[in-house]
Scaffold this active site. Structure first.
Site, short mmCIF file in Angstrom:
data_model
loop_
_atom_site.label_atom_id
_atom_site.label_comp_id
_atom_site.label_asym_id
_atom_site.label_seq_id
_atom_site.Cartn_x
_atom_site.Cartn_y
_atom_site.Cartn_z
N LEU A 1 0.99 -0.85 0.11
CA LEU A 1 -0.14 -0.11 -0.17
C LEU A 1 0.67 1.40 -0.08
O LEU A 1 2.26 1.00 0.28
CB LEU A 1 -0.96 -0.15 1.88
CG LEU A 1 -0.51 0.29 2.80
CD1 LEU A 1 -0.36 1.55 2.59
CD2 LEU A 1 -1.84 -0.36 3.37
N ASN B 1 10.40 -1.72 -4.66
CA ASN B 1 10.09 -0.13 -3.84
C ASN B 1 11.79 0.83 -4.46
O ASN B 1 11.67 1.78 -4.57
CB ASN B 1 10.30 0.09 -2.38
CG ASN B 1 9.23 0.17 -1.35
OD1 ASN B 1 8.09 0.19 -2.47
ND2 ASN B 1 9.13 0.30 -0.19
N CYS C 1 10.07 4.56 3.50
CA CYS C 1 10.58 3.69 3.39
C CYS C 1 11.00 3.48 2.00
O CYS C 1 11.88 3.14 2.05
CB CYS C 1 9.15 2.81 2.78
SG CYS C 1 8.59 2.05 3.80
P1 NAD Z 1 5.12 2.37 12.13
O1 NAD Z 1 6.36 2.68 12.76
O2 NAD Z 1 4.19 3.45 11.80
O3 NAD Z 1 5.07 1.63 12.91
C1 NAD Z 1 4.84 0.49 14.36
C2 NAD Z 1 4.50 0.35 15.16
O4 NAD Z 1 5.21 -1.19 15.73
C3 NAD Z 1 4.87 1.44 16.69
O5 NAD Z 1 3.75 1.77 16.82
C4 NAD Z 1 5.52 0.29 17.08
O6 NAD Z 1 5.14 1.05 18.74
C5 NAD Z 1 5.18 -1.09 17.23
N1 NAD Z 1 6.39 -2.22 17.98
C6 NAD Z 1 7.05 -1.99 17.85
N2 NAD Z 1 8.08 -3.72 18.32
C7 NAD Z 1 6.83 -3.75 19.12
C8 NAD Z 1 6.44 -4.75 19.59
N3 NAD Z 1 7.21 -5.87 19.93
N4 NAD Z 1 5.21 -5.59 19.78
C9 NAD Z 1 3.88 -4.40 19.26
N5 NAD Z 1 3.69 -3.14 19.00
C10 NAD Z 1 5.26 -3.05 18.52
O7 NAD Z 1 5.58 1.70 11.31
P2 NAD Z 1 4.90 1.29 9.44
O8 NAD Z 1 5.24 2.64 9.03
O9 NAD Z 1 3.63 1.20 10.17
O10 NAD Z 1 5.96 0.24 8.61
C11 NAD Z 1 5.38 -0.97 9.76
C12 NAD Z 1 6.52 -1.59 8.85
O11 NAD Z 1 5.51 -2.35 7.40
C13 NAD Z 1 7.86 -1.39 8.34
O12 NAD Z 1 8.75 -2.21 7.93
C14 NAD Z 1 7.99 -0.99 6.55
O13 NAD Z 1 8.56 -0.45 6.07
C15 NAD Z 1 6.60 -1.10 6.46
N6 NAD Z 1 5.47 -0.69 4.89
C16 NAD Z 1 5.55 0.34 5.21
C17 NAD Z 1 4.36 1.74 4.30
C18 NAD Z 1 3.96 2.46 4.96
O14 NAD Z 1 3.34 2.61 3.72
N7 NAD Z 1 4.29 2.23 5.78
C19 NAD Z 1 4.13 0.27 3.42
C20 NAD Z 1 4.17 -1.35 3.27
C21 NAD Z 1 5.20 -1.33 4.16
C1 UGA Z 2 6.39 3.74 -1.42
C2 UGA Z 2 4.87 2.41 -2.39
O1 UGA Z 2 4.65 3.03 -3.63
C3 UGA Z 2 4.35 0.99 -1.55
O2 UGA Z 2 3.46 0.66 -2.40
C4 UGA Z 2 5.05 0.80 -0.72
O3 UGA Z 2 3.94 -0.58 0.01
C5 UGA Z 2 5.60 1.72 0.55
O4 UGA Z 2 5.83 3.07 -0.33
C6 UGA Z 2 5.84 1.52 1.40
O5 UGA Z 2 6.59 0.18 1.67
O6 UGA Z 2 6.01 1.84 2.07
P1 UGA Z 2 4.74 5.50 0.24
O7 UGA Z 2 6.10 5.98 0.16
O8 UGA Z 2 3.50 5.51 0.87
O9 UGA Z 2 4.59 4.52 -1.11
O10 UGA Z 2 4.14 6.95 -1.46
P2 UGA Z 2 4.43 6.80 -2.77
O11 UGA Z 2 3.25 7.27 -3.94
O12 UGA Z 2 5.80 5.60 -3.63
O13 UGA Z 2 5.08 7.85 -3.01
C7 UGA Z 2 6.15 8.61 -2.23
C8 UGA Z 2 7.35 9.79 -2.85
O14 UGA Z 2 7.41 9.34 -4.19
C9 UGA Z 2 6.42 10.48 -2.24
O15 UGA Z 2 7.29 12.43 -1.33
C10 UGA Z 2 5.63 11.07 -3.40
O16 UGA Z 2 5.90 12.68 -3.80
C11 UGA Z 2 6.73 10.47 -4.85
N1 UGA Z 2 6.79 11.30 -6.17
C12 UGA Z 2 5.61 10.21 -6.59
C13 UGA Z 2 7.34 11.40 -7.31
O17 UGA Z 2 7.63 12.75 -6.30
N2 UGA Z 2 7.00 10.86 -7.93
C14 UGA Z 2 6.28 10.27 -8.60
O18 UGA Z 2 5.90 10.50 -10.09
C15 UGA Z 2 5.69 9.62 -8.14
#
Ligand code: NAD
Ligand code: UGA
Length: 462
Positions: free
Chosen positions: A162, A223, A275
């Site tokens: 996502l 990514n 990320c």
């Molecule tokens: P986040 O920092 O928002 O949330 C992580 C949470 O885990 C925190 O609230 C923390 O308190 C909790 N935590 C840590 N250790 C714990 C434990 N032992 N038990 C219970 N809770 C615990 O992180 P996020 O943005 O949700 O990302 C999580 C993972 O998903 C990362 O590996 C990230 O790379 C991946 N990811 C993030 C996105 C995104 O859009 N943010 C998208 C895809 C994948």
């Molecule tokens: C990105 C990926 O799109 C997701 O598929 C993935 O799950 C996620 O990282 C993750 O692993 O955390 P996200 O970082 O939430 O999602 O948002 P994006 O839409 O990818 O944008 C990332 C950055 O690139 C933003 O700063 C955005 O403004 C920039 N961007 C995006 C550009 O500058 N140009 C573009 O054409 C697209």
């Protein structure tokens, strides 16, 4: 194996929305999201969710109190679950071996140890966090070394794709669900159990199953490829500015080639988010660890180009404002790393504001979703002193207030409302010449010129 109870460790940007969607789609499965962060859990249980995401409130409201629960009672929630998602943070390591590149896996290890301690019977453990390839092997070792004799585990990889700002759409209709597992009888059964949850709303042909290592690696590679496209178009934005070409026209021209495609070709002040940089650095570190320095160097350049894009944007501002911004008021529109989120992690705005403050500019920011506290804590973490923030930094609640008596205005986030600004009013509020630096190329260039602004737009020459 039928799943009736799910626990997710981590109530962050991924754990919260993902589990809310599963609970909404599977009313017969009990879904508990557990986190030790009390404030975060309290917010999930309130009317003001900790994550701003269009459509999220409705999805949470449809299931909370029915089969969706947010709690700090981690051990109890783990003990009763058949399937456990691990969705904790995996930030870049800031200390010791691999500092600045490797993933810090302490939260993953902490989660595995806790699961081992409280488990009895059979449980499926699902890596939702983004992790280096082979992490499942470390999780398995920790589980088997620390659990009671009657506990058995199957470890799966199920990375999340996502994007913030569109999380609900992405969860509702994902391009694909990826599930990696061991190719054994019990591994296949676990993969099938997880697939049958997603198949309640995702067509089977979009559920891809692979071996564990392919699944773990695919997330980092996805990514890396997305970030690479942005650095590629941003590199061309600099060439467009130098030659009089228009980067949006170039992107449209190349994007119509079906082999290239139109998405992720929008030039910007640089990609942000929690990320892209972290996962690219993680990939670089993996390549170095596996003796592949050429591959590591190739991917490292994607991060370098992104850093340069942010730096050259600030340099452009300083150069244009007659080589000094000392004491000048610079209006910044947007602090989030992209529109439709309150997340600021690695936002380009942090570096741009920090560097302008270091040049002694007076920086005034407007963002519709990011709080002043969040901006200040990001800037302090980036090395700005509290004294400099007190004297030279303000957060306001309207773009027009930001523009009052400003020497320059810069757009850093592509919020829709910035496309609808009353530019005539903005012009009348600003000092002259009224310089505009559009880091997202969202403002109407010809109209800006006609109104008397001095505009600079990423990727537009001439
Ligand atoms: P986040 O920092 O928002 O949330 C992580 C949470 O885990 C925190 O609230 C923390 O308190 C909790 N935590 C840590 N250790 C714990 C434990 N032992 N038990 C219970 N809770 C615990 O992180 P996020 O943005 O949700 O990302 C999580 C993972 O998903 C990362 O590996 C990230 O790379 C991946 N990811 C993030 C996105 C995104 O859009 N943010 C998208 C895809 C994948
Ligand atoms: C990105 C990926 O799109 C997701 O598929 C993935 O799950 C996620 O990282 C993750 O692993 O955390 P996200 O970082 O939430 O999602 O948002 P994006 O839409 O990818 O944008 C990332 C950055 O690139 C933003 O700063 C955005 O403004 C920039 N961007 C995006 C550009 O500058 N140009 C573009 O054409 C697209």
């Amino acid at each position: 194996m039928k799943i009736t109870s799910i626990c997710c460790l981590g109530a962050g940007y991924v754990g919260g929305p993902t589990m809310a969607m599963i609970a909404a789609k599977c009313p017969d499965i009990d879904v508990t999201v557990a986190d030790m962060n009390e404030a975060r859990i309290a917010a999930w249980n309130s009317d003001e969710l900790p994550v701003y995401e269009p459509g999220l409130d409705e999805v949470v409201a449809s299931a909370i109190g029915r089969n969706l629960h947010f709690t700090t009672e981690i051990r109890e929630s783990l003990a009763k679950a058949d399937l456990i998602f691990v969705s904790v943070g995996t930030p870049t390591k800031s200390y010791g071996i691999g500092a600045g590149r490797a993933a810090d896996l302490r939260y993953i290890e902490g989660a595995a140890r806790l699961i081992a301690e409280v488990s009895t019977g059979h449980k499926i453990i699902v890596e939702k966090s983004t992790i280096p390839v082979k992490t499942a092997s470390a999780i398995k070792t920790i589980l088997s070394a620390n659990s009671s004799e009657d506990a058995t585990f199957e470890v799966l990889s199920n990375p999340e794709f996502l994007a913030e700002g569109t999380a609900i759409e992405d969860l509702q209709e994902p391009d694909r669900i990826l599930i990696g597992g061991e190719i054994t009888v019990s591994g296949n059964a676990a993969v099938e159990a997880l697939a049958s949850i997603y198949s309640r709303w995702v067509p089977r042909e979009r559920i891809i199953t692979t071996n564990l290592w392919s699944s773990e690696l695919s997330k980092l590679v996805a990514n890396a490829f997305l970030a690479q496209r942005i650095s590629s178009i941003n590199s061309i934005s600099a060439l467009c500015e130098a030659t009089g070409a228009d980067v949006d026209e170039v992107a449209r021209a190349i994007g119509t080639d079906s082999r290239i495609g139109p998405k992720f070709l929008k030039a910007s002040v640089g990609f942000g988010g929690s990320c892209f940089q972290k996962d690219l650095l993680n990939l670089v570190y993996l390549c170095e660890s596996f003796g592949l320095p050429h591959v590591a160097e190739y991917w490292r350049q994607v991060v370098h180009l992104n850093d340069w894009q942010k730096t050259r944007f600030v340099e452009q501002i300083v150069r244009t404002l007659f080589n000094t911004v000392n004491g000048k008021r610079i209006a910044i529109l947007g602090f989030a790393f992209k529109k439709d989120t309150n997340d600021t992690r690695e936002s380009a705005a942090i570096q741009v504001c920090r560097d302008l403050l270091r040049e002694h500019a007076h920086v005034v920011v407007y963002d519709p979703q990011v709080s002043a506290e969040q901006m200040c804590s990001d800037l302090i973490a980036a090395g700005v002193s509290e004294a400099l923030l007190d004297s030279n930094f303000d957060v306001v609640d309207s773009p027009y207030t930001a523009a009052e008596h400003a020497h320059a205005l810069a757009t850093l986030t592509e919020w829709d409302e910035f496309r609808e600004l009353d530019l005539e009013q903005i012009h009348s509020l600003m000092l002259k010449p009224a310089f505009v630096f559009d880091g997202r190329a969202i403002l109407p260039l010809e109209k800006l010129k006609a109104l008397g602004f001095e505009p600079f737009m990423i990727g537009k020459g001439g």
